[in-house]
Design a protein around this motif. Structure first.
Motif, short mmCIF file in Angstrom:
data_model
loop_
_atom_site.label_atom_id
_atom_site.label_comp_id
_atom_site.label_asym_id
_atom_site.label_seq_id
_atom_site.Cartn_x
_atom_site.Cartn_y
_atom_site.Cartn_z
N PRO A 172 11.80 12.61 -8.33
CA PRO A 172 10.88 13.71 -8.06
C PRO A 172 9.59 13.11 -7.50
CG PRO A 172 10.89 13.20 -10.40
CD PRO A 172 11.92 12.31 -9.75
N GLU A 173 8.88 13.83 -6.68
CA GLU A 173 7.62 13.36 -6.11
C GLU A 173 7.74 11.96 -5.53
OE1 GLU A 173 4.03 14.22 -8.34
OE2 GLU A 173 5.27 15.34 -9.76
N GLN A 174 8.61 11.82 -4.55
CA GLN A 174 8.86 10.52 -3.95
C GLN A 174 7.64 10.01 -3.19
OE1 GLN A 174 12.45 10.41 -1.67
NE2 GLN A 174 13.58 11.56 -3.20
N VAL A 175 7.42 8.70 -3.27
CA VAL A 175 6.38 8.04 -2.50
C VAL A 175 6.99 6.83 -1.82
CG1 VAL A 175 4.49 8.79 -3.99
CG2 VAL A 175 5.59 6.61 -4.42
N PHE A 176 6.34 6.38 -0.78
CA PHE A 176 6.74 5.17 -0.08
C PHE A 176 5.64 4.14 -0.24
CE2 PHE A 176 9.09 8.50 2.03
CZ PHE A 176 10.37 7.95 2.10
N VAL A 177 6.05 2.90 -0.42
CA VAL A 177 5.12 1.79 -0.46
C VAL A 177 5.49 0.85 0.67
CG1 VAL A 177 4.19 -0.12 -1.80
CG2 VAL A 177 4.81 2.02 -2.96
N LYS B 80 0.85 -1.20 0.00
CA LYS B 80 0.00 0.00 0.00
C LYS B 80 0.88 1.24 0.00
CE LYS B 80 -3.88 0.38 0.59
NZ LYS B 80 -4.88 0.70 -0.43
N THR B 81 0.54 2.18 -0.86
CA THR B 81 1.24 3.46 -0.88
C THR B 81 0.91 4.24 0.39
OG1 THR B 81 1.13 3.53 -3.28
CG2 THR B 81 1.56 5.61 -2.18
N VAL B 82 1.92 4.82 0.99
CA VAL B 82 1.73 5.65 2.18
C VAL B 82 1.14 6.97 1.73
CG1 VAL B 82 2.90 6.87 4.06
CG2 VAL B 82 3.61 4.54 3.42
N THR B 83 -0.06 7.28 2.18
CA THR B 83 -0.75 8.50 1.76
C THR B 83 -0.84 9.54 2.86
OG1 THR B 83 -2.88 7.51 2.31
CG2 THR B 83 -2.13 7.30 0.02
N GLU B 84 -0.65 9.13 4.10
CA GLU B 84 -0.73 10.05 5.23
C GLU B 84 0.51 10.95 5.25
OE1 GLU B 84 -0.61 9.15 9.81
OE2 GLU B 84 -2.38 8.23 8.87
#
Length: 150
Positions: free
Chosen positions: A115-120, A92-96
């Motif tokens: 750019p625009e890093q996300v964590f899963v 799940k992508t971390v959205t918080e």
């Protein structure tokens, strides 16, 4: 598993301890209905595997909300020793926002400045591992020694 096959099953805590020191793993997921494997840097956050990528990546789109496998290992072919750990769980992508900020400081260090890093986050629903025991006598002759080309 056969009792004398040269491997020892690892318990969950041993698996997580080994994962914590591995620099790179491989994520196994489905891409266009086929299995895909991608090497990736990661970190453990508690017991969860966390990978960092960029928001528009095909990987993030493919794994968010899917069950994936994650594998890491350490093998010494010369000494015929090593271990392998496989984690299976929901990605799940971390959205918080607060969690994202915390992981920026404590999460995996990406080898590429996205750019625009996300964590899963990959839940460790199933964790299995094996360690090769017995050293060289457990390996038998190598392919090179038998005359096989590499």
């Amino acid at each position: 598993m056969y009792a004398n096959d040269g491997f020892r099953e690892l318990d969950r805590s041993e698996c997580l301890r080994l994962l914590a020191r591995a620099p790179v793993g491989r994520i196994v997921y489905t891409r266009q209905t086929l299995p895909a494997v991608l090497p990736i840097d990661f970190a453990l956050d508690g017991e969860a595997v966390v990978v960092r990528s960029f928001a528009a990546s095909q990987l993030v789109r493919a794994i968010d909300g899917a069950v994936v496998a994650f594998e890491a290992d350490d093998v010494d072919a010369t000494a015929c020793s090593g271990w392998r750990v496989v984690v299976t769980g929901l990605a799940k992508t971390v959205t918080e926002q607060a969690e994202h900020e915390r992981l920026l400081g404590a999460g995996s260090r990406s080898w590429v400045p996205w750019p625009e890093q996300v964590f899963v986050r990959i839940a460790t629903e199933l964790v299995t591992g094996r360690e090769l025991v017995g050293g060289r006598h457990a390996c038998g002759p190598t392919r090179r020694a038998q005359g096989a080309s590499v």
